[in-house]
Design a protein around this motif. Sequence first.
Motif, short mmCIF file in Angstrom:
data_model
loop_
_atom_site.label_atom_id
_atom_site.label_comp_id
_atom_site.label_asym_id
_atom_site.label_seq_id
_atom_site.Cartn_x
_atom_site.Cartn_y
_atom_site.Cartn_z
N TYR A 134 0.90 -1.29 0.13
CA TYR A 134 -0.01 -0.03 0.27
C TYR A 134 1.00 1.35 0.05
CZ TYR A 134 -3.00 3.03 3.33
OH TYR A 134 -3.66 3.96 3.79
N ASP A 141 0.57 7.94 -5.70
CA ASP A 141 -0.46 9.00 -5.47
C ASP A 141 0.31 10.45 -5.43
OD1 ASP A 141 -2.37 6.96 -5.04
OD2 ASP A 141 -2.47 7.11 -2.93
N ASP A 155 -0.05 10.40 11.69
CA ASP A 155 -0.10 9.06 11.36
C ASP A 155 0.74 8.67 10.11
OD1 ASP A 155 -2.51 9.82 10.46
OD2 ASP A 155 -3.41 7.92 10.71
P1 TYM Z 1 -6.72 8.06 6.38
O1 TYM Z 1 -8.13 7.96 5.31
O2 TYM Z 1 -6.80 6.94 7.17
O3 TYM Z 1 -6.83 9.28 6.87
C1 TYM Z 1 -7.13 10.70 6.24
C2 TYM Z 1 -6.41 11.82 6.96
O4 TYM Z 1 -6.73 11.95 8.12
C3 TYM Z 1 -5.77 11.80 9.07
N1 TYM Z 1 -5.95 11.15 10.59
C4 TYM Z 1 -5.82 11.77 11.66
N2 TYM Z 1 -5.26 13.01 12.04
C5 TYM Z 1 -5.22 13.44 13.20
N3 TYM Z 1 -5.50 12.34 14.37
C6 TYM Z 1 -6.04 11.24 13.80
N4 TYM Z 1 -6.44 10.26 14.87
C7 TYM Z 1 -5.94 10.83 12.84
N5 TYM Z 1 -6.52 9.66 11.98
C8 TYM Z 1 -6.35 9.84 10.68
C9 TYM Z 1 -4.64 11.21 8.23
O5 TYM Z 1 -3.18 11.48 8.67
C10 TYM Z 1 -5.01 11.53 6.92
O6 TYM Z 1 -4.30 12.57 6.86
N6 TYM Z 1 -2.79 6.57 3.60
C11 TYM Z 1 -3.74 7.72 3.76
C12 TYM Z 1 -4.41 7.86 2.63
C13 TYM Z 1 -3.55 8.39 1.48
C14 TYM Z 1 -2.98 9.43 1.10
C15 TYM Z 1 -2.20 9.39 -0.09
C16 TYM Z 1 -2.69 10.44 1.81
C17 TYM Z 1 -3.52 7.49 0.39
N7 TYM Z 1 -2.68 8.35 -0.63
C18 TYM Z 1 -1.38 10.34 -0.52
C19 TYM Z 1 -1.84 11.50 1.63
C20 TYM Z 1 -1.18 11.51 0.32
C21 TYM Z 1 -4.83 7.09 4.81
O7 TYM Z 1 -5.03 6.00 4.83
O8 TYM Z 1 -5.51 8.32 5.41
#
Ligand code: TYM
Length: 332
Positions: A134, A141, A155
């Motif tokens: 992943y 991306d 995270d």
């Molecule tokens: P995802 O879908 O888990 O989360 C989206 C965004 O929310 C932020 N986030 C948080 N920030 C603060 N506290 C928390 N508890 C918390 N939980 C989630 C994440 O840091 C994220 O910014 N792998 C990524 C998606 C992705 C992506 C990318 C991001 C795919 N390709 C390219 C940036 C650039 C993800 O699973 O985010």
Amino acid sequence: MSTTPTDKRARVFSGIQPSGAVHLGNYLGALRNWVALQHEADAVYCIVDLHALTLPKEPGEVAQGTLDIARLLLAIGLDPRACVFFVQSHVHEHAELGWLMQTIASYGELSRMTQFKDKSGRSTGFISASLFTYPALQAADILLYDTEVVPVGDDQRQHIELARDVALRFNARYGETFVVPEHHIPAAGARVMDLQSPENKMSKSIDSPQGTVNLLDTPKEIEKKVKRAVTDNDGEVRFDPTSKPGVSNLLSILAAATDGDPAKLADQYHQYGPLKADVAAALIALIEPIQARLADLDDATVRAELRLGAQRAQAIAAPVMDRAKQACGLLV
Ligand code: TYM
């Protein structure tokens, strides 16, 4: 991010998975920065539906989740005239460059990704190969858009580091091809913790309904969750994430929601009750306008915006994909 009027606007890219309800951590850690940055940068935002498939899904679940999250992102304030807003699987270059990135990322570095260790460790059944690879797709991306800045929560720090490393390795191996991106992690709200277990981050993929504030929660639900948030027994309001994780999380949330400073806010409270009441009120004030705007958006409008967004995204991504294919020596 510093851009002077004479600067070319920085390219910003970020993504969110369409799996599970969008929560306060997503909003404070990332989404509200997306909205702010669309006005000062050249922003590209993506619903990363291919990433959602790394964990097993029911037929139709991802499509519905994609539409739901698209509506929510528009309600939060993404403006398709100010940014490019689209769905990952609508631009095939993501999957294509994702493969090339798998040839650049090493098995060793993917094995060190803490999210893979967490998610595969929690799973009792099937673990797909894509859960492991992943971060290579995530690097694709980002690199497809010549991205300079990636607004994310804390995270994602390790994944952005990996994207930087593979960009540098590709460039070193095949010649200057990709822009090397940087993360943009907010000072406040970068790591919102679960209200019931404040040693864990608030997460879409952990089942903790009482510990997670969702953007679609009613004011009553928000009040109840915040009121029941786990604190501690010493009764002192102090910002100290190590020894007082629950209280510190509430102070961080209040600081992020009101543009304050968690340590300074602590001085204003002598009891947990009033702190919790103010946190709930601040969250309701933040979330209510989003929910009101959500009611005005229908699926047909959302689908049309996403179709247009995919065309605009592809116009940026296709030449970068060609550049990468040329560079790594494929017959073009
Ligand atoms: P995802 O879908 O888990 O989360 C989206 C965004 O929310 C932020 N986030 C948080 N920030 C603060 N506290 C928390 N508890 C918390 N939980 C989630 C994440 O840091 C994220 O910014 N792998 C990524 C998606 C992705 C992506 C990318 C991001 C795919 N390709 C390219 C940036 C650039 C993800 O699973 O985010």
